[in-house]
Design a protein around this motif. Sequence first.
Motif, PDB file in Angstrom:
ATOM      1  N   ARG A  88      12.696 128.205 108.431  1.00 35.00           N
ATOM      2  CA  ARG A  88      11.747 128.001 107.328  1.00 35.00           C
ATOM      3  C   ARG A  88      10.306 128.050 107.832  1.00 35.00           C
ATOM      4  NH1 ARG A  88      15.286 123.718 105.993  1.00 35.00           N
ATOM      5  NH2 ARG A  88      16.675 124.361 104.319  1.00 35.00           N
ATOM      6  N   ILE A 127      10.602 126.912 101.082  1.00 36.55           N
ATOM      7  CA  ILE A 127      11.381 128.139 101.184  1.00 36.55           C
ATOM      8  C   ILE A 127      12.847 127.762 101.322  1.00 36.55           C
ATOM      9  CG2 ILE A 127      11.846 130.169 102.603  1.00 36.55           C
ATOM     10  CD1 ILE A 127       8.919 130.228 103.296  1.00 36.55           C
ATOM     11  N   GLY A 158      14.378 132.443 101.316  1.00 40.24           N
ATOM     12  CA  GLY A 158      13.567 132.759 100.138  1.00 40.24           C
ATOM     13  C   GLY A 158      14.231 133.870  99.352  1.00 40.24           C
TER      14      GLY A 158
END
Length: 170
Positions: A88, A127, A158
């Motif tokens: 992330r 995300i 994402g």
Amino acid sequence: RLLPVIVFTILRSGSPFLTTALQRIKPCRPPARCLLSMNMEQAAWPRAIVMSEDGAEKMNIAIPFLGKTRNLNRPKDEPLSKVMVRIRQSAMPPPPKGGKKARSKGFVPGAAPAEEVSAPPPAEVEIECLLECSVDGVVSEDTLNQDAWVHGRTLRVGASRFLVHVNPPV
């Protein structure tokens, strides 16, 4: 009819050229359960390459983000949740660079700048990062790395999706 006899004769003779060629052929691994349901759309996705040698303590995960390949060298006995946090962080776009501040020509220490342009701080964007298999669903984040990264699974970061390849031939 003659071709199989010739090939058999060459193999039987133990030609050094043929022997080295046969040694370079890697055995095919049996297909993973996740690969059985792969479609043509998934075949066009970018790949997340996982290199994991037997007996080694760490594994290398290479994922292409934002035009660069991010390499994560992680322990095999680490939970998947720690790797997902790191992925992330790697997937976050870099913060915008601050523009030049317009200042007066005569700089006076402690004095306020003539014009200071301040941009509002960017909002934190969460995300979504998941490792999933089309057969078993989402992999639990308590799973160890060595068990979680299986050939054919999908890494979703994402809106991007990556097809996981473990120890692909070089």
